[in-house]
Design a protein around this motif. Structure first.
Motif, PDB file in Angstrom:
ATOM      1  N   GLU A   1       3.682   8.337  -7.587  1.00  0.00           N
ATOM      2  CA  GLU A   1       4.663   7.516  -8.211  1.00  0.00           C
ATOM      3  C   GLU A   1       3.419   5.879  -7.712  1.00  0.00           C
ATOM      4  O   GLU A   1       2.838   5.566  -6.776  1.00  0.00           O
ATOM      5  N   GLN A   2       4.095   5.098  -8.177  1.00  0.00           N
ATOM      6  CA  GLN A   2       3.444   2.866  -7.781  1.00  0.00           C
ATOM      7  C   GLN A   2       4.781   2.747  -8.373  1.00  0.00           C
ATOM      8  O   GLN A   2       5.255   2.455  -9.088  1.00  0.00           O
ATOM      9  N   LYS A   3       4.415   1.177  -7.482  1.00  0.00           N
ATOM     10  CA  LYS A   3       5.634   0.021  -7.068  1.00  0.00           C
ATOM     11  C   LYS A   3       5.022  -0.872  -7.357  1.00  0.00           C
ATOM     12  O   LYS A   3       4.548  -1.267  -6.529  1.00  0.00           O
ATOM     13  N   ASN A   4       5.334  -1.682  -9.057  1.00  0.00           N
ATOM     14  CA  ASN A   4       4.185  -2.174  -9.121  1.00  0.00           C
ATOM     15  C   ASN A   4       5.261  -4.157  -8.272  1.00  0.00           C
ATOM     16  O   ASN A   4       6.439  -4.384  -9.270  1.00  0.00           O
TER      17      ASN A   4
ATOM     18  N   SER B   1       0.720  -3.524  -5.247  1.00  0.00           N
ATOM     19  CA  SER B   1       1.929  -2.035  -5.257  1.00  0.00           C
ATOM     20  C   SER B   1       1.395  -1.331  -4.232  1.00  0.00           C
ATOM     21  O   SER B   1       0.822  -1.730  -3.736  1.00  0.00           O
ATOM     22  N   LEU B   2       2.352  -0.682  -4.251  1.00  0.00           N
ATOM     23  CA  LEU B   2       2.750   0.691  -4.104  1.00  0.00           C
ATOM     24  C   LEU B   2       2.243   1.074  -4.363  1.00  0.00           C
ATOM     25  O   LEU B   2       2.776   1.767  -5.474  1.00  0.00           O
ATOM     26  N   ALA B   3       2.061   2.998  -3.684  1.00  0.00           N
ATOM     27  CA  ALA B   3       1.630   3.982  -3.945  1.00  0.00           C
ATOM     28  C   ALA B   3       2.186   5.195  -3.365  1.00  0.00           C
ATOM     29  O   ALA B   3       1.165   5.396  -2.465  1.00  0.00           O
ATOM     30  N   SER B   4       2.586   6.133  -4.127  1.00  0.00           N
ATOM     31  CA  SER B   4       2.693   7.547  -3.387  1.00  0.00           C
ATOM     32  C   SER B   4       2.114   8.370  -4.106  1.00  0.00           C
ATOM     33  O   SER B   4       0.733   8.267  -5.265  1.00  0.00           O
ATOM     34  N   SER B   5       1.609   9.272  -3.513  1.00  0.00           N
ATOM     35  CA  SER B   5       0.386  10.853  -4.642  1.00  0.00           C
ATOM     36  C   SER B   5       1.475  10.714  -6.385  1.00  0.00           C
ATOM     37  O   SER B   5       0.623  11.029  -6.837  1.00  0.00           O
TER      38      SER B   5
ATOM     39  N   SER C   1       6.861   6.678   1.239  1.00  0.00           N
ATOM     40  CA  SER C   1       7.358   7.711   0.430  1.00  0.00           C
ATOM     41  C   SER C   1       6.822   9.085   1.113  1.00  0.00           C
ATOM     42  O   SER C   1       6.855   9.157   2.661  1.00  0.00           O
TER      43      SER C   1
END
Length: 292
Positions: free
Chosen positions: A202-205, A196-200, A283
Motif C-alpha cells: 500500500e501507499q498513503k499520500n 508518501s508512506l509506503a508498505s509492500s 506497516s
C-alpha cells in the motif's frame, strides 16, 4: 523553489525554501548549514570536544557545565525515555560500539553477546544526573555512554526551524536523511507539502504543514532488533516500519525509534496520553494502519 543540501551529523540534510528570492534563499541556506555545523560540534559524540564526548569521559563525582542545546536535547531524551518505558534510550553508545565491531568482523557472535551483557551491567550500575533547573551534568558513577543518534538530528531540524522563523522564511521543508522531515507553510502554488508512506502493498499520500514526520524500520546492527531495556539484540517488533508525527522533530524521531518495540495496544495508550504525538502510522503484513 530553492533546494540545498549539506552533509553533517553523518547524514545528508536537505532544505527546500519556497517563495523567496534566490539570493536570499542562498543566504538563508548558508546560515542554516553553519548552524548545523555548530550543533554537530556540540552534540556529536564523535567530536572530541563536544559536550556529549566530554560527558562520556566523566569520572565518578565529576560535574560538567553544558551548552544550552545539549542540556535541552538531553532533557527531551529523558522525557521520551519515560514516555516509552525505556524503549528509547540515548545511554547505549557502548552497545552501538559493540554492534559496529561485530559488523566489521572484529567480534564474532559469541563475543558480541558477552560484550553486550557486560555493557548492560555497567550501564545499570551507572548513576548520572541532569540538573532540571540549570545546564549542569553530574556523574556519580560512570558506566553509561551517550549517543544522541536520531534525536540529535531531529533536534537540529527544530533549531533550523527557529532560525528560519527569525529570518522570516515561512515556507520550507527540511529533512535529515531518510528518517525525519519537518515542514512549515506550503510550497508555492500548493496548499500543503506532499509526502508518501509506503508498505509492500500500500501507499498513503499525505498533505503536510507545520509538522515533523519520522520513520523507523529496525533499531539494529545486523539481523536483529536491539532492545535498550535488555541490552540484547534479540528484540521482536510487530511492525515492518513505523512513522510518527509531532510538532517537534526531536520528538518525532525519538518516538519513531521508541515505539517500534511496543505493541499496537501500548502505542494507542501512549498516543492517548502524550500530547506531543499527533499521529502514528505503522506497516504490518504489507498493510498500513493509523493511530490518531
Amino acid at each position: 523553489m530553492h533546494n540545498f543540501e549539506h552533509q553533517a551529523m553523518a547524514t545528508r540534510f536537505l532544505l527546500t525554501i519556497s517563495g523567496e528570492e534566490a539570493d536570499y534563499a542562498q543566504n538563508v541556506a548558508q546560515r542554516c548549514f553553519q548552524r548545523l555545523d555548530e550543533l554537530e560540534e556540540i552534540l556529536s559524540r564523535f567530536v572530541a570536544g563536544s559536550d556529549i564526548s566530554r560527558i562520556n569521559k566523566l569520572k565518578a563525582d565529576a560535574q560538567l557545565a553544558l551548552e544550552h542545546e545539549t542540556w535541552d536535547v538531553i532533557k527531551q531524551a529523558i522525557q521520551v525515555q519515560q514516555w516509552t518505558q525505556s524503549t528509547f534510550d540515548i545511554g547505549v553508545a557502548e552497545h552501538m560500539n559493540i554492534f559496529r565491531a561485530a559488523k566489521e568482523g572484529i567480534l564474532n557472535e559469541f563475543e558480541m553477546a558477552n560484550a553486550l551483557e557486560k555493557a548492560q551491567e555497567e550501564k545499570l550500575r551507572a548513576s548520572l544526573y541532569v540538573d532540571p533547573e540549570k545546564p549542569y551534568f553530574y556523574c556519580i558513577q560512570p558506566g553509561m555512554l551517550f549517543d544522541l543518534g536520531g534525536i540529535g538530528k531531529g533536534y537540529a531540524l527544530d533549531q533550523l526551524a527557529l532560525l528560519l522563523r527569525e529570518m522570516d522564511v515561512e515556507n520550507y521543508c527540511i529533512s535529515a536523511g531518510d528518517s525525519t522531515l519537518l515542514t512549515q507553510g506550503a510550497p508555492q502554488d500548493a496548499e500543503h507539502w506532499s509526502h508518501s508512506l509506503a508498505s509492500s502493498e500500500e501507499q498513503k499520500n499525505l498533505s503536510l504543514g507545520d509538522i515533523a514526520v519520522s520513520a523507523s524500520g529496525t533499531f539494529h546492527q545486523g539481523n536483529h532488533i536491539f532492545d535498550p531495556r535488555t541490552g540484547k539484540n534479540t528484540g521482536v517488533s510487530e511492525f515492518d516500519r513505523i512513522w510518527v508525527a509531532c510538532k517537534m522533530a526531536a520528538y518525532s524521531d525519538a518516538f519513531s525509534t521508541g515505539l517500534y518495540l511496543h505493541s499496537v495496544n501500548e502505542i494507542e495508550n501512549i498516543v492517548k496520553n502524550v500530547a506531543e504525538i499527533a499521529w502514528v502510522v505503522y506497516s504490518q503484513d504489507g498493510k498500513l494502519f493509523s493511530i490518531d
